[in-house]
Design a protein around this motif. Structure first.
Motif, PDB file in Angstrom:
ATOM      1  N   VAL A 149     -29.543  41.639  13.961  1.00 18.75           N
ATOM      2  CA  VAL A 149     -29.889  43.055  13.985  1.00 18.75           C
ATOM      3  C   VAL A 149     -30.517  43.442  15.329  1.00 18.75           C
ATOM      4  O   VAL A 149     -30.276  44.540  15.841  1.00 18.75           O
ATOM      5  N   ASP A 150     -31.295  42.558  15.933  1.00 17.87           N
ATOM      6  CA  ASP A 150     -31.899  42.859  17.233  1.00 17.87           C
ATOM      7  C   ASP A 150     -30.835  42.921  18.326  1.00 17.87           C
ATOM      8  O   ASP A 150     -30.892  43.790  19.201  1.00 17.87           O
ATOM      9  N   VAL A 151     -29.874  42.020  18.278  1.00 18.28           N
ATOM     10  CA  VAL A 151     -28.773  42.048  19.249  1.00 18.28           C
ATOM     11  C   VAL A 151     -27.968  43.332  19.073  1.00 18.28           C
ATOM     12  O   VAL A 151     -27.626  44.006  20.049  1.00 18.28           O
ATOM     13  N   ALA A 152     -27.676  43.699  17.834  1.00 19.21           N
ATOM     14  CA  ALA A 152     -26.923  44.930  17.559  1.00 19.21           C
ATOM     15  C   ALA A 152     -27.685  46.146  18.067  1.00 19.21           C
ATOM     16  O   ALA A 152     -27.101  47.053  18.681  1.00 19.21           O
ATOM     17  N   ARG A 153     -28.993  46.194  17.858  1.00 20.56           N
ATOM     18  CA  ARG A 153     -29.803  47.320  18.357  1.00 20.56           C
ATOM     19  C   ARG A 153     -29.693  47.436  19.878  1.00 20.56           C
ATOM     20  O   ARG A 153     -29.584  48.528  20.418  1.00 20.56           O
ATOM     21  N   LEU A 154     -29.726  46.292  20.544  1.00 24.31           N
ATOM     22  CA  LEU A 154     -29.613  46.309  22.009  1.00 24.31           C
ATOM     23  C   LEU A 154     -28.254  46.826  22.455  1.00 24.31           C
ATOM     24  O   LEU A 154     -28.168  47.647  23.368  1.00 24.31           O
ATOM     25  N   LEU A 155     -27.208  46.355  21.824  1.00 27.95           N
ATOM     26  CA  LEU A 155     -25.867  46.790  22.215  1.00 27.95           C
ATOM     27  C   LEU A 155     -25.693  48.295  21.984  1.00 27.95           C
ATOM     28  O   LEU A 155     -25.087  48.980  22.802  1.00 27.95           O
ATOM     29  N   TRP A 156     -26.246  48.792  20.887  1.00 31.55           N
ATOM     30  CA  TRP A 156     -26.161  50.237  20.649  1.00 31.55           C
ATOM     31  C   TRP A 156     -27.018  51.000  21.654  1.00 31.55           C
ATOM     32  O   TRP A 156     -26.625  52.049  22.135  1.00 31.55           O
ATOM     33  N   ALA A 157     -28.207  50.483  21.981  1.00 35.03           N
ATOM     34  CA  ALA A 157     -29.079  51.146  22.958  1.00 35.03           C
ATOM     35  C   ALA A 157     -28.430  51.194  24.338  1.00 35.03           C
ATOM     36  O   ALA A 157     -28.648  52.129  25.106  1.00 35.03           O
ATOM     37  N   LEU A 158     -27.611  50.184  24.633  1.00 38.98           N
ATOM     38  CA  LEU A 158     -26.900  50.143  25.914  1.00 38.98           C
ATOM     39  C   LEU A 158     -25.595  50.917  25.862  1.00 38.98           C
ATOM     40  O   LEU A 158     -24.894  51.025  26.853  1.00 38.98           O
ATOM     41  N   ASP A 159     -25.264  51.454  24.682  1.00 33.51           N
ATOM     42  CA  ASP A 159     -24.018  52.191  24.462  1.00 33.51           C
ATOM     43  C   ASP A 159     -22.827  51.338  24.892  1.00 33.51           C
ATOM     44  O   ASP A 159     -21.985  51.751  25.690  1.00 33.51           O
ATOM     45  N   ASP A 160     -22.783  50.132  24.330  1.00 34.52           N
ATOM     46  CA  ASP A 160     -21.722  49.175  24.658  1.00 34.52           C
ATOM     47  C   ASP A 160     -20.425  49.578  23.967  1.00 34.52           C
ATOM     48  O   ASP A 160     -20.217  49.306  22.796  1.00 34.52           O
ATOM     49  N   VAL A 161     -19.554  50.240  24.698  1.00 37.19           N
ATOM     50  CA  VAL A 161     -18.303  50.747  24.152  1.00 37.19           C
ATOM     51  C   VAL A 161     -17.397  49.609  23.686  1.00 37.19           C
ATOM     52  O   VAL A 161     -16.681  49.741  22.696  1.00 37.19           O
ATOM     53  N   SER A 162     -17.447  48.473  24.340  1.00 34.52           N
ATOM     54  CA  SER A 162     -16.576  47.363  23.942  1.00 34.52           C
ATOM     55  C   SER A 162     -16.932  46.863  22.551  1.00 34.52           C
ATOM     56  O   SER A 162     -16.045  46.460  21.787  1.00 34.52           O
ATOM     57  N   LEU A 163     -18.208  46.898  22.178  1.00 31.11           N
ATOM     58  CA  LEU A 163     -18.596  46.507  20.822  1.00 31.11           C
ATOM     59  C   LEU A 163     -18.016  47.488  19.814  1.00 31.11           C
ATOM     60  O   LEU A 163     -17.459  47.092  18.796  1.00 31.11           O
ATOM     61  N   GLN A 164     -18.126  48.758  20.091  1.00 32.57           N
ATOM     62  CA  GLN A 164     -17.589  49.781  19.190  1.00 32.57           C
ATOM     63  C   GLN A 164     -16.075  49.635  19.069  1.00 32.57           C
ATOM     64  O   GLN A 164     -15.516  49.758  17.980  1.00 32.57           O
TER      65      GLN A 164
END
Length: 109
Positions: free
Chosen positions: A62-77
């Protein structure tokens, strides 16, 4: 639940975790964010961010996911969207997802 021994993890797992940490660090730096700023955006502690960037195996997903969303990581989406289009994923969803009925209580006459 038993704690896992980090030294017992397969090499591929430790490499993947380290690569995710490095990716988060590079994205943070590319956006000109300090660790404090990104940690605040992701609503995690700076120590947690430091641990993730260092590739700690004890990091919570969940902490990694929060970071990726905070960075607006389009590749994750994009990866998540692509998973939804995968036929195996669709079949598993059809077979295994429970059906929820309305939890509202019917009004008595």
């Amino acid at each position: 639940m038993r704690r896992r021994d980090p030294s017992a993890e397969p090499y591929e797992v430790t490499q993947f975790v380290a690569e995710v940490g490095t990716r988060i660090r590079l994205m943070r730096l590319a956006r000109g964010l300090t660790q404090v700023e990104l940690a605040e955006r992701a609503d995690i502690s700076r120590l947690t961010l430091m641990s993730i960037e260092a590739g700690a195996l004890s990091s919570r997903f969940v902490d990694v996911a929060r970071l990726l969303w905070a960075l607006d990581d389009v590749s994750l989406q994009t990866a998540m969207a692509a998973a939804a289009e995968d036929p195996a994923f669709q079949e598993a969803a059809r077979r295994n997802l429970p059906r929820f009925s309305s939890r509202r209580k019917k009004a008595l006459p």
